[in-house]
Design a protein around this motif. Structure first.
Motif, PDB file in Angstrom:
ATOM      1  N   THR A   1      -1.741  -9.401 -12.797  1.00  0.00           N
ATOM      2  CA  THR A   1      -0.724  -9.941 -12.208  1.00  0.00           C
ATOM      3  C   THR A   1       0.094 -10.832 -13.179  1.00  0.00           C
ATOM      4  OG1 THR A   1      -1.459  -9.768 -10.155  1.00  0.00           O
ATOM      5  CG2 THR A   1       0.539 -11.173 -10.515  1.00  0.00           C
ATOM      6  N   LEU A   2       1.283 -10.634 -13.493  1.00  0.00           N
ATOM      7  CA  LEU A   2       2.005 -11.212 -14.552  1.00  0.00           C
ATOM      8  C   LEU A   2       3.521 -11.830 -14.199  1.00  0.00           C
ATOM      9  CD1 LEU A   2       1.671  -8.484 -17.086  1.00  0.00           C
ATOM     10  CD2 LEU A   2       0.280 -10.361 -17.088  1.00  0.00           C
ATOM     11  N   ASP A   3       4.226 -12.614 -14.818  1.00  0.00           N
ATOM     12  CA  ASP A   3       5.621 -13.126 -14.517  1.00  0.00           C
ATOM     13  C   ASP A   3       6.325 -11.866 -14.551  1.00  0.00           C
ATOM     14  OD1 ASP A   3       4.654 -15.765 -13.947  1.00  0.00           O
ATOM     15  OD2 ASP A   3       5.109 -16.201 -16.203  1.00  0.00           O
ATOM     16  N   ALA A   4       7.377 -11.745 -13.993  1.00  0.00           N
ATOM     17  CA  ALA A   4       8.341 -10.634 -13.600  1.00  0.00           C
ATOM     18  C   ALA A   4       9.057 -10.639 -14.815  1.00  0.00           C
ATOM     19  CB  ALA A   4       9.213 -10.482 -12.570  1.00  0.00           C
ATOM     20  N   ASP A   5       9.314 -11.876 -15.520  1.00  0.00           N
ATOM     21  CA  ASP A   5       9.989 -12.066 -16.685  1.00  0.00           C
ATOM     22  C   ASP A   5       9.090 -11.991 -18.106  1.00  0.00           C
ATOM     23  OD1 ASP A   5      12.537 -11.739 -15.587  1.00  0.00           O
ATOM     24  OD2 ASP A   5      12.615 -13.968 -14.953  1.00  0.00           O
ATOM     25  N   ASP A   6       7.906 -11.686 -17.820  1.00  0.00           N
ATOM     26  CA  ASP A   6       7.105 -11.853 -18.998  1.00  0.00           C
ATOM     27  C   ASP A   6       7.590 -11.188 -20.274  1.00  0.00           C
ATOM     28  OD1 ASP A   6       4.952 -11.581 -20.955  1.00  0.00           O
ATOM     29  OD2 ASP A   6       3.538 -11.506 -19.563  1.00  0.00           O
ATOM     30  N   PRO A   7       7.895 -11.974 -21.482  1.00  0.00           N
ATOM     31  CA  PRO A   7       8.611 -11.187 -22.465  1.00  0.00           C
ATOM     32  C   PRO A   7       7.782 -10.133 -23.083  1.00  0.00           C
ATOM     33  CG  PRO A   7       7.888 -13.461 -23.296  1.00  0.00           C
ATOM     34  CD  PRO A   7       7.609 -13.325 -21.455  1.00  0.00           C
ATOM     35  N   ALA A   8       6.617 -10.145 -22.990  1.00  0.00           N
ATOM     36  CA  ALA A   8       5.682  -9.148 -23.525  1.00  0.00           C
ATOM     37  C   ALA A   8       5.663  -7.932 -22.805  1.00  0.00           C
ATOM     38  CB  ALA A   8       4.369  -9.691 -23.622  1.00  0.00           C
ATOM     39  N   LEU A   9       6.025  -7.800 -21.642  1.00  0.00           N
ATOM     40  CA  LEU A   9       6.099  -6.521 -20.614  1.00  0.00           C
ATOM     41  C   LEU A   9       7.542  -5.843 -20.809  1.00  0.00           C
ATOM     42  CD1 LEU A   9       4.607  -5.136 -18.581  1.00  0.00           C
ATOM     43  CD2 LEU A   9       5.862  -6.437 -16.671  1.00  0.00           C
ATOM     44  N   ARG A  10       7.337  -4.456 -20.892  1.00  0.00           N
ATOM     45  CA  ARG A  10       8.618  -3.868 -21.119  1.00  0.00           C
ATOM     46  C   ARG A  10       8.450  -2.288 -20.486  1.00  0.00           C
ATOM     47  NH1 ARG A  10       5.918  -3.918 -25.771  1.00  0.00           N
ATOM     48  NH2 ARG A  10       5.507  -2.020 -26.945  1.00  0.00           N
ATOM     49  N   ALA A  11       9.587  -1.647 -20.229  1.00  0.00           N
ATOM     50  CA  ALA A  11       9.297  -0.463 -19.638  1.00  0.00           C
ATOM     51  C   ALA A  11       8.836   0.717 -20.760  1.00  0.00           C
ATOM     52  CB  ALA A  11      10.846   0.304 -19.591  1.00  0.00           C
ATOM     53  N   GLY A  12       8.042   1.391 -20.226  1.00  0.00           N
ATOM     54  CA  GLY A  12       7.224   2.338 -20.969  1.00  0.00           C
ATOM     55  C   GLY A  12       7.894   3.728 -21.113  1.00  0.00           C
ATOM     56  N   THR A  13       7.168   4.440 -21.743  1.00  0.00           N
ATOM     57  CA  THR A  13       7.822   5.918 -21.954  1.00  0.00           C
ATOM     58  C   THR A  13       6.790   6.954 -21.336  1.00  0.00           C
ATOM     59  OG1 THR A  13       6.753   6.169 -24.173  1.00  0.00           O
ATOM     60  CG2 THR A  13       8.839   5.464 -24.094  1.00  0.00           C
ATOM     61  N   VAL A  14       7.325   8.267 -21.026  1.00  0.00           N
ATOM     62  CA  VAL A  14       6.955   9.155 -20.254  1.00  0.00           C
ATOM     63  C   VAL A  14       5.744  10.079 -21.245  1.00  0.00           C
ATOM     64  CG1 VAL A  14       6.903  11.391 -18.808  1.00  0.00           C
ATOM     65  CG2 VAL A  14       8.230   9.395 -18.424  1.00  0.00           C
ATOM     66  N   GLU A  15       4.676  10.392 -20.735  1.00  0.00           N
ATOM     67  CA  GLU A  15       3.649  11.061 -21.893  1.00  0.00           C
ATOM     68  C   GLU A  15       4.150  12.461 -21.827  1.00  0.00           C
ATOM     69  OE1 GLU A  15      -0.543  10.148 -21.410  1.00  0.00           O
ATOM     70  OE2 GLU A  15      -0.148   8.736 -20.009  1.00  0.00           O
ATOM     71  N   ALA A  16       3.847  12.953 -22.885  1.00  0.00           N
ATOM     72  CA  ALA A  16       4.416  14.390 -22.835  1.00  0.00           C
ATOM     73  C   ALA A  16       3.488  15.374 -22.397  1.00  0.00           C
ATOM     74  CB  ALA A  16       4.349  14.764 -24.437  1.00  0.00           C
TER      75      ALA A  16
END
Length: 447
Positions: free
Chosen positions: A432-447
């Protein structure tokens, strides 16, 4: 009627939920529900584990939660579903040049256009279908499909339904009446609740009983066209061809609101964002349209549409937005609006430019919700979430600089819970992380 069973129908089993289970090892073998997550959300797909508890597609998500509170409820990842669908459709096109996708998870194939499958006996057709299923599972990382083969689209689809889940059924020529007869009349395409009720009132509930009704009586009961179509389908007669390309008839965006909206300014802003989204889709597809339509559903569920046909086809956001706002100005919103939508029809692959409109307006990014609940999280992006920071949608792919790739389990009160696992990693840990955690970002879909 075809003399040979040369129409194949493939239907991916519990498709959206199956993709989520494939990509999220901790959810395999557990109930998963994909769809809208708000108070007015609707279930798009439920895994077979959730269906045991009575959860079905088109059910309100609130009811699904009451029936199966321990399921994983996910907003969906449309990019992942499109990627998996593309693999399946490519495999079907290896089998025949005539493939008609009906949606992301199902398609018809005309085997008569395939040298490999033309005029083969049922055993050989069964073997071909099994090979297709095996290839689909191998190429998509484990997704299963049900495959039916028959002498028409109707019989092929009936066959795939009988094969569910994860099976094959071939209905040989000449056996159509025997297969259809005992089935409910609802099994025939176009027989919905209203038509079924009309038939029930004259004592008709099965296909056999439909066949026993005189054609003239069916036309009198249901109308000339519908009655004639039902009489033919009840006998297994379905002349519809497999069409390789299904032309889009319209482009639209709509959304149901969590609370009824009354403020014309707010509704106007929403209509503007939707109009811009429609323009973006038209531009991406190289299309334009002539008829702008506004759809409005009032607080009492009464739904109306208003439309205006332009002098020529356009994909100009300014024109679409201006027209949509004008149509909305004619609507009484004082009682509350549950849903609005903006659409464009009369599509063409050319644009009638307005010589006096000036420079074209740049299409700005829009966050208007999509009609498909799974599209709102396509790309697994985070959205502004107000005081609590970014809002992360359950099921979305994310990446953390320290913990690596994972997916959103849940979020709220400025926090986000992520399970860090991938399709190949096996069940992973939860953080569980802060919603604004700068280390967290949107990922990409695996092929």
């Amino acid at each position: 009627m075809r003399r040979h069973a040369t129409v194949l129908h493939l239907d991916l089993d519990a498709f959206f939920a199956a993709v989520e289970q494939r990509d999220k090892p901790s959810l395999r073998g557990k109930p998963v529900v994909v769809g809208g997550l708000g108070p007015r959300g609707v279930v798009s797909t439920a895994s077979y584990e959730a269906r045991v508890y009575g959860v079905r597609s088109a059910m309100r998500t609130a009811e699904a939660r009451a029936r199966c509170p321990h399921a994983a409820y996910l907003g969906g990842r449309f990019d992942a579903y499109r990627a998996a669908s593309r693999i399946v459709m490519d495999r079907l096109r290896e089998l025949s040049a005539l493939v008609e996708p009906m949606s992301l998870d199902e398609a018809f194939v005309d085997l008569a256009a395939s040298d490999e499958a033309r005029d083969l006996d049922p055993d050989a057709l069964h073997a071909i279908a099994e090979q297709v299923r095996a290839d689909v599972a191998s190429r998509t990382g484990g997704l299963t499909a049900s495959v039916g083969i028959g002498t028409s689209k109707l019989m092929a689809k009936i066959a795939s339904e009988l094969a569910k889940p994860d099976g094959v059924r071939v209905i040989p020529p000449g056996t159509e009446a025997d297969v259809l007869g005992p089935m409910s009349a609802r099994a025939i395409p176009g027989v919905g609740p209203a038509t079924a009720e009309r038939l029930r009132r004259i004592g008709v509930t099965t296909v056999d009983e439909v066949r026993a009704v005189a054609d003239d009586d069916l036309r009198s009961l249901l109308g000339r066209s519908s009655g004639a179509a039902l009489a033919a389908l009840a006998r297994g007669i379905d002349p519809r061809p497999v069409v390789a390309e299904r032309e889009a008839k319209s482009v639209s965006v709509e959304d149901t609101f969590e609370i009824d909206l009354t403020d014309p300014r707010v509704l106007g802003d929403i209509a503007e964002r939707m109009g811009r989204r429609v323009a973006e889709r038209l531009a991406r597809s190289g299309l334009s349209g002539r008829t702008v339509t506004l759809k409005v559903r009032h607080h009492d569920f009464e739904t109306h549409t208003r439309s205006t046909t332009l002098a020529g086809p356009t994909d100009d956001a300014r024109v679409i937005v201006r027209t949509a706002r004008s149509l909305l100005s004619e609507v009484d919103t004082s009682g509350g609006i549950r849903l609005i939508g903006v659409g464009m029809s009369g599509l063409a692959d050319w644009v009638q430019d307005d010589l006096f409109s000036g420079a074209p307006e740049k299409h700005e990014p829009v966050d208007a919700p999509d009609p498909d609940p799974t599209v709102t999280t396509a790309g697994a992006r985070a959205r502004p979430g107000g005081p609590g920071g970014r809002r992360w949608v359950p099921g979305a792919d994310v990446v953390h600089d320290e913990h690596g790739p994972g997916w959103v389990w849940g979020s709220g009160l400025g926090r986000v819970t992520v399970r860090f696992e991938t399709r190949l990693s096996g069940p992973g840990p939860v953080r569980t992380l802060d919603a604004d955690d700068p280390a967290l970002r949107a990922g990409t879909v695996e092929a």
